[in-house]
Design a protein around this motif. Structure first.
Motif, PDB file in Angstrom:
ATOM      1  N   VAL A  33       0.834  -1.206   0.000  1.00  0.00           N
ATOM      2  CA  VAL A  33       0.000   0.000   0.000  1.00  0.00           C
ATOM      3  C   VAL A  33       0.864   1.251   0.000  1.00  0.00           C
ATOM      4  N   ASP A  34       1.973   1.223   0.715  1.00  0.00           N
ATOM      5  CA  ASP A  34       2.886   2.374   0.731  1.00  0.00           C
ATOM      6  C   ASP A  34       3.358   2.701  -0.682  1.00  0.00           C
ATOM      7  N   HIS A  90      -8.233  -5.158   6.592  1.00  0.00           N
ATOM      8  CA  HIS A  90      -6.795  -4.861   6.558  1.00  0.00           C
ATOM      9  C   HIS A  90      -6.520  -3.718   5.589  1.00  0.00           C
ATOM     10  N   TYR A  91      -7.006  -3.867   4.352  1.00  0.00           N
ATOM     11  CA  TYR A  91      -6.736  -2.867   3.325  1.00  0.00           C
ATOM     12  C   TYR A  91      -7.350  -1.506   3.684  1.00  0.00           C
ATOM     13  N   TYR A  92      -8.597  -1.523   4.142  1.00  0.00           N
ATOM     14  CA  TYR A  92      -9.262  -0.259   4.485  1.00  0.00           C
ATOM     15  C   TYR A  92      -8.457   0.496   5.536  1.00  0.00           C
ATOM     16  N   SER A  93      -8.018  -0.224   6.560  1.00  0.00           N
ATOM     17  CA  SER A  93      -7.271   0.404   7.651  1.00  0.00           C
ATOM     18  C   SER A  93      -5.941   0.981   7.160  1.00  0.00           C
ATOM     19  N   ILE A  94      -5.236   0.221   6.333  1.00  0.00           N
ATOM     20  CA  ILE A  94      -3.928   0.678   5.858  1.00  0.00           C
ATOM     21  C   ILE A  94      -4.070   1.877   4.926  1.00  0.00           C
ATOM     22  N   MET A 100      -6.236   7.668   2.032  1.00  0.00           N
ATOM     23  CA  MET A 100      -6.762   7.182   0.761  1.00  0.00           C
ATOM     24  C   MET A 100      -7.947   6.258   0.997  1.00  0.00           C
ATOM     25  N   ARG A 101      -8.696   6.061  -0.077  1.00  0.00           N
ATOM     26  CA  ARG A 101      -9.855   5.168  -0.015  1.00  0.00           C
ATOM     27  C   ARG A 101      -9.670   3.996  -0.964  1.00  0.00           C
ATOM     28  N   CYS A 102     -10.260   2.864  -0.581  1.00  0.00           N
ATOM     29  CA  CYS A 102     -10.212   1.688  -1.431  1.00  0.00           C
ATOM     30  C   CYS A 102     -11.616   1.102  -1.530  1.00  0.00           C
TER      31      CYS A 102
END
Length: 264
Positions: A33-34, A90-94, A100-102
């Protein structure tokens, strides 16, 4: 809203995001994600194809909890249905930590058939990308069986890359690319580039392995990569656990194996 001049599709294999105990390694997701966030600031928009739902489901449900389900396909459906929310959490939190939004986009193979379903998929992706929202795609394992199944997430990634008119497709695995021998042998080297007309199957057969709980392997990846490259989507097979691997590929560094169309 920032407009992006380039699009890439990145597939994250099961072996990239799990450890030897077959559990999701969140710090690896954070590194991915970074890189997506940094590329966003460079006007590169990323679509993620993420494995891991079945593994995540197994982290929630013990085998003993569903031991009454004898059918293997049904067990996979249950694990996936339970694991999808866990993966997205996991993805939402990161992504939230990066401001950013996913969004999750689930699909079966028939959704890519030409017609209304495909048009709806295009509209969905274009809407998300136009708003700077990172789509995270996966096969809808909860309802996808037999003829509606992808061979693996590599195939899904190539179809999404074509759908969104991606500039590049990056298939991340736990090896450095396609080797000219077995990856564990000291005299084996990464094949830096492969054209769509080049034969490398003899090397693939020697070093192929499956993606843990996933269905993919190197043979699948090279077939998918050649197919995508033949449609003018340059494709890379690279090690997802390597530091800044996505950034380096986008910046043109000599990383992994590049698959390209012969007339490029």
């Amino acid at each position: 809203m920032k407009t992006h001049s380039k699009r890439i599709v990145v597939k994250i294999g099961t072996n990239v995001m799990t450890n030897k105990d077959n559990r999701i390694v969140v710090p690896i997701l954070k590194r991915i994600v970074d890189q997506v966030a940094r590329l966003y600031e460079e006007d590169v928009m990323t679509v993620l194809i993420s494995s891991g739902s079945v593994i995540a489901g197994k982290e929630v449900l013990d085998d003993n909890e569903i031991d009454t389900i004898d059918n293997a396909a049904q067990r996979r459906q249950v694990y996936s249905a339970v694991g999808q929310p866990r993966m997205m959490r996991h993805y939402y939190s990161i992504f939230h930590d990066y401001g950013m939004r996913c969004a999750q986009v689930l699909a079966t193979k028939r959704d890519f058939d030409f017609g209304r379903h495909r048009d709806n998929m295009i509209n969905c992706y274009e809407g998300l990308l136009g708003q700077g929202i990172i789509p995270i795609a996966n096969e809808d394992d909860a309802v996808s069986l037999s003829m509606s199944m992808f061979s693996d997430n590599d195939e899904l990634a190539s179809l999404v890359a074509e759908l969104v008119d991606a500039d590049a497709l990056i298939l991340l695995t736990d090896t450095d690319g396609i080797f000219d021998g077995h990856p564990d042998h000291d005299d084996s080297n990464v094949i830096k580039s492969v054209s769509t007309d080049q034969e490398v199957e003899q090397f693939i057969q020697e070093s192929d392995k499956k993606e843990g709980e996933g269905r993919g392997g190197m043979e699948s990846k090279i077939n998918v990569a050649k197919g995508a490259a033949s449609k003018d989507i340059v494709t890379y097979i690279a090690n997802g656990k390597r530091e800044d691997v996505i950034i380096d590929i986008v910046h043109g560094k000599d990383v992994g194996t590049r698959i390209y169309k012969e007339d490029e």
